[in-house]
Design a protein around this motif. Structure first.
Motif, PDB file in Angstrom:
ATOM      1  N   GLU A   1      42.493  25.244  41.316  1.00  0.00           N
ATOM      2  CA  GLU A   1      41.515  26.083  40.647  1.00  0.00           C
ATOM      3  C   GLU A   1      41.859  26.326  39.185  1.00  0.00           C
ATOM      4  OE1 GLU A   1      38.787  26.882  42.186  1.00  0.00           O
ATOM      5  OE2 GLU A   1      39.518  25.946  44.025  1.00  0.00           O
ATOM      6  N   GLY A   2      42.985  25.805  38.721  1.00  0.00           N
ATOM      7  CA  GLY A   2      43.443  26.151  37.381  1.00  0.00           C
ATOM      8  C   GLY A   2      43.337  25.015  36.382  1.00  0.00           C
ATOM      9  N   ASP A   3      43.828  25.305  35.161  1.00  0.00           N
ATOM     10  CA  ASP A   3      43.755  24.338  34.071  1.00  0.00           C
ATOM     11  C   ASP A   3      44.458  23.035  34.411  1.00  0.00           C
ATOM     12  OD1 ASP A   3      42.362  26.095  32.560  1.00  0.00           O
ATOM     13  OD2 ASP A   3      44.008  26.667  31.248  1.00  0.00           O
ATOM     14  N   GLU A   4      45.601  23.115  35.119  1.00  0.00           N
ATOM     15  CA  GLU A   4      46.375  21.910  35.384  1.00  0.00           C
ATOM     16  C   GLU A   4      45.560  20.922  36.215  1.00  0.00           C
ATOM     17  OE1 GLU A   4      49.795  19.734  34.587  1.00  0.00           O
ATOM     18  OE2 GLU A   4      49.140  21.670  33.833  1.00  0.00           O
ATOM     19  N   HIS A   5      44.764  21.439  37.138  1.00  0.00           N
ATOM     20  CA  HIS A   5      43.886  20.562  37.932  1.00  0.00           C
ATOM     21  C   HIS A   5      42.945  19.800  37.012  1.00  0.00           C
ATOM     22  CE1 HIS A   5      40.720  19.275  40.692  1.00  0.00           C
ATOM     23  NE2 HIS A   5      39.874  19.931  39.923  1.00  0.00           N
ATOM     24  N   TYR A   6      42.272  20.519  36.128  1.00  0.00           N
ATOM     25  CA  TYR A   6      41.298  19.871  35.251  1.00  0.00           C
ATOM     26  C   TYR A   6      41.961  18.943  34.252  1.00  0.00           C
ATOM     27  CZ  TYR A   6      38.065  23.104  37.394  1.00  0.00           C
ATOM     28  OH  TYR A   6      37.319  23.783  38.321  1.00  0.00           O
ATOM     29  N   ASP A   7      43.172  19.283  33.823  1.00  0.00           N
ATOM     30  CA  ASP A   7      43.900  18.387  32.913  1.00  0.00           C
ATOM     31  C   ASP A   7      44.232  17.065  33.604  1.00  0.00           C
ATOM     32  OD1 ASP A   7      43.820  20.221  30.896  1.00  0.00           O
ATOM     33  OD2 ASP A   7      45.858  20.962  31.189  1.00  0.00           O
ATOM     34  N   ILE A   8      44.668  17.141  34.867  1.00  0.00           N
ATOM     35  CA  ILE A   8      45.056  15.921  35.576  1.00  0.00           C
ATOM     36  C   ILE A   8      43.842  15.048  35.872  1.00  0.00           C
ATOM     37  CG2 ILE A   8      46.014  14.998  37.730  1.00  0.00           C
ATOM     38  CD1 ILE A   8      47.974  17.306  37.756  1.00  0.00           C
ATOM     39  N   VAL A   9      42.775  15.641  36.393  1.00  0.00           N
ATOM     40  CA  VAL A   9      41.605  14.812  36.705  1.00  0.00           C
ATOM     41  C   VAL A   9      40.970  14.256  35.445  1.00  0.00           C
ATOM     42  CG1 VAL A   9      41.132  15.896  38.931  1.00  0.00           C
ATOM     43  CG2 VAL A   9      40.072  16.832  36.880  1.00  0.00           C
ATOM     44  N   SER A  10      41.053  15.012  34.340  1.00  0.00           N
ATOM     45  CA  SER A  10      40.543  14.507  33.059  1.00  0.00           C
ATOM     46  C   SER A  10      41.372  13.311  32.590  1.00  0.00           C
ATOM     47  CB  SER A  10      40.576  15.617  32.012  1.00  0.00           C
ATOM     48  OG  SER A  10      40.205  15.126  30.740  1.00  0.00           O
ATOM     49  N   ALA A  11      42.695  13.437  32.659  1.00  0.00           N
ATOM     50  CA  ALA A  11      43.574  12.332  32.245  1.00  0.00           C
ATOM     51  C   ALA A  11      43.379  11.118  33.151  1.00  0.00           C
ATOM     52  CB  ALA A  11      45.027  12.787  32.277  1.00  0.00           C
ATOM     53  N   TYR A  12      43.144  11.366  34.414  1.00  0.00           N
ATOM     54  CA  TYR A  12      42.908  10.308  35.412  1.00  0.00           C
ATOM     55  C   TYR A  12      41.683   9.476  35.025  1.00  0.00           C
ATOM     56  CZ  TYR A  12      41.573   8.710  40.218  1.00  0.00           C
ATOM     57  OH  TYR A  12      41.214   7.998  41.335  1.00  0.00           O
ATOM     58  N   GLN A  13      40.560  10.149  34.781  1.00  0.00           N
ATOM     59  CA  GLN A  13      39.346   9.419  34.444  1.00  0.00           C
ATOM     60  C   GLN A  13      39.434   8.776  33.060  1.00  0.00           C
ATOM     61  OE1 GLN A  13      35.666  11.434  35.224  1.00  0.00           O
ATOM     62  NE2 GLN A  13      34.416   9.872  34.250  1.00  0.00           N
ATOM     63  N   LYS A  14      40.023   9.478  32.101  1.00  0.00           N
ATOM     64  CA  LYS A  14      40.124   8.927  30.748  1.00  0.00           C
ATOM     65  C   LYS A  14      41.049   7.721  30.698  1.00  0.00           C
ATOM     66  CE  LYS A  14      38.886  13.210  28.444  1.00  0.00           C
ATOM     67  NZ  LYS A  14      39.374  14.449  27.804  1.00  0.00           N
ATOM     68  N   SER A  15      42.054   7.701  31.571  1.00  0.00           N
ATOM     69  CA  SER A  15      42.948   6.541  31.616  1.00  0.00           C
ATOM     70  C   SER A  15      42.227   5.329  32.183  1.00  0.00           C
ATOM     71  CB  SER A  15      44.192   6.860  32.458  1.00  0.00           C
ATOM     72  OG  SER A  15      44.937   7.891  31.872  1.00  0.00           O
ATOM     73  N   MET A  16      41.400   5.524  33.212  1.00  0.00           N
ATOM     74  CA  MET A  16      40.587   4.411  33.726  1.00  0.00           C
ATOM     75  C   MET A  16      39.600   3.948  32.674  1.00  0.00           C
ATOM     76  SD  MET A  16      39.868   5.248  37.763  1.00  0.00           S
ATOM     77  CE  MET A  16      39.454   6.986  37.605  1.00  0.00           C
ATOM     78  N   ARG A  17      38.929   4.896  32.028  1.00  0.00           N
ATOM     79  CA  ARG A  17      37.962   4.553  30.979  1.00  0.00           C
ATOM     80  C   ARG A  17      38.642   3.808  29.841  1.00  0.00           C
ATOM     81  NH1 ARG A  17      35.859   9.721  29.072  1.00  0.00           N
ATOM     82  NH2 ARG A  17      34.470   9.606  30.878  1.00  0.00           N
ATOM     83  N   GLY A  18      39.864   4.220  29.521  1.00  0.00           N
ATOM     84  CA  GLY A  18      40.608   3.603  28.429  1.00  0.00           C
ATOM     85  C   GLY A  18      41.310   2.317  28.817  1.00  0.00           C
ATOM     86  N   SER A  19      41.075   1.836  30.060  1.00  0.00           N
ATOM     87  CA  SER A  19      41.610   0.556  30.533  1.00  0.00           C
ATOM     88  C   SER A  19      43.133   0.511  30.541  1.00  0.00           C
ATOM     89  CB  SER A  19      41.044  -0.600  29.682  1.00  0.00           C
ATOM     90  OG  SER A  19      39.635  -0.595  29.711  1.00  0.00           O
ATOM     91  N   ASP A  20      43.746   1.640  30.936  1.00  0.00           N
ATOM     92  CA  ASP A  20      45.197   1.702  31.064  1.00  0.00           C
ATOM     93  C   ASP A  20      45.528   1.871  32.549  1.00  0.00           C
ATOM     94  OD1 ASP A  20      47.916   2.411  31.169  1.00  0.00           O
ATOM     95  OD2 ASP A  20      47.836   3.336  29.187  1.00  0.00           O
TER      96      ASP A  20
END
Length: 424
Positions: free
Chosen positions: A237-256
């Motif tokens: 429910e906290g910021d760390e959750h949103y930070d991780i899922v954001s980094a997860y999707q952005k890493s796929m989008r960024g082809s890493d």
């Protein structure tokens, strides 16, 4: 040793605080404010165990104001009222310094009750929060306060606290503590930048270490056993959750693929299979999309398999799909097209559906020109005929623009041949 080691070793001066050099080093903003003695309303934002409470206590000890401490998890409106009532008494002569930990747990009414007093200076507020203050703290409180962001402490800085912790435990236990090579570095890495966690790990290791005539021996194996999961910060429910899922999707989008797999592992290690699956599906549609349309059913099949088998085996089909998404060509043309179309609708741009497209096969008496006049594309060469499909208000609008990938360029070339004109 009734209180935790982290509390017993809490720094008393700014020089003893590890980390946060961007705020507390000589000449930095927060350090200058503290040294001036003129303390404004402040909000300390950052993860747990990085010094927010410690710095607030150091500031409080340097002021001449009466100190009150409240925790947002347990404070009530009556607690706040009791502090306000003190302002008109001799105890509140120089004003009150209120240290409010976990302010995000106070509701809007509780936060509003402080406004008048923090604005006129009778209460100086120092609040701390682990959540983004711009989401969780009432705007009027934010506008009267300065936000300082505390960051996770680097391992090299954490090691200083760990060494101090083992020295304190030697003094308290009266035993010599021997450390196997790598123990300090392992604790510093595994605590995830949380100094409090690292010190409490030091205490736990000391108490569970093997004892002999030479004292206590802390092995690397024991350190790994007792801190194996502590490097991960995660709160669904906290910021760390949103930070991780954001980094997860952005890493796929960024082809890493390496970063994408790392964040997938963090989600799965925390048991958050739903978030891992949901963001994977979104990324396949949003970021790969028409560059490789077949990826959508492929990823859907992988997600279905993961949900069917559950953890830990779910990691296997999800890893396949994540790497596929990360290494696939990218296109967000469909994503942009639907966003633009919905944007026009929100602006009120729509209008009646053209008569040729309506689900009617008769004309009312009010129709000036009889007949629907719909042209069936399959009756024409290339199975296409030019006619108006959008409402009049949008008839010249273009939402979809072909991407520069192989799949969309092939479709563009095909329709250029069929329609006999250049397409965007």
């Amino acid at each position: 040793m009734s209180s935790p080691l982290a509390d017993r070793l809490r720094p008393k001066t700014l020089e003893d605080v590890v980390g946060q050099k961007h705020l507390l080093a000589e000449g930095k903003s927060l350090r200058r404010i503290i040294d001036s003695g003129q303390i404004p309303n402040m909000i300390f934002y950052g993860p747990s165990g990085v010094g927010k409470t410690t710095v607030a206590r150091i500031i409080a000890s340097q002021t001449k104001k009466r100190l009150h401490k409240l925790n947002g998890t347990s404070a009530s409106l009556a607690d706040i009222k009791a502090i306000v009532d003190e302002l008109d008494s001799i105890m509140g002569y120089n004003g009150v310094l209120l240290y409010l930990d976990e302010i995000q747990y106070l509701n809007k009414k509780q936060q509003q009750s402080l406004l008048e007093y923090i604005e006129d200076g009778r209460i100086t507020l120092i609040a701390s929060t682990t959540e983004n203050p711009y989401f969780y703290i009432y705007n009027a409180v934010l506008s009267r306060s300065t936000v300082f962001e505390f960051k996770s402490v680097e391992p090299a800085e954490v090691e200083k606290a760990i060494l101090r912790g083992f020295a304190a435990m030697e003094e308290e236990t009266g035993d010599s503590i021997r450390l196997e090579d790598g123990v300090i570095a392992h604790i510093a890495q595994s605590c995830g930048g949380d100094v409090r966690k690292s010190l409490n790990t030091v205490e736990l290791l000391t108490l569970s270490a093997k004892q002999d005539e030479n004292g206590r021996f802390v092995s690397l194996e024991l350190a790994r056993e007792l801190s194996q999961r502590s490097a991960m910060r995660y709160d669904r429910e906290g910021d760390e959750h949103y930070d991780i899922v954001s980094a997860y999707q952005k890493s796929m989008r960024g082809s890493d693929p390496d970063a994408a797999i790392h964040y997938l592992a963090r989600l799965l290690e925390a048991g958050d299979l739903p978030s891992a699956c949901r963001r994977l599906m979104v990324c396949a549609c949003e970021d790969v999309g028409l560059a490789y349309p077949m990826i959508i059913p492929i990823v859907k099949a992988a997600v279905d398999a993961a949900l069917q088998v559950g953890l830990p085996e779910a990691r296997i089909p999800l890893a396949d799909a994540v790497i596929l998404v990360a290494t696939s060509p990218k296109s967000n043309t469909a994503y942009n097209a639907i966003n633009e179309a919905m944007g026009d609708l929100k602006k009120g741009l729509s209008g009646p559906i053209p008569r040729t497209l309506q689900n009617k096969h008769f004309d009312g008496e009010d129709a000036e020109v009889k007949g629907q006049f719909y042209q069936y594309p399959h009756d024409f060469p290339g199975r296409w005929v030019e006619q108006q499909y959008l409402p009049d208000a949008l008839k010249n609008r273009t939402y979809y623009h072909f991407g520069d990938n192989k799949t969309e360029q092939a479709a563009k070339a095909y329709w250029e041949r069929v329609k006999g004109k250049k397409l965007e």
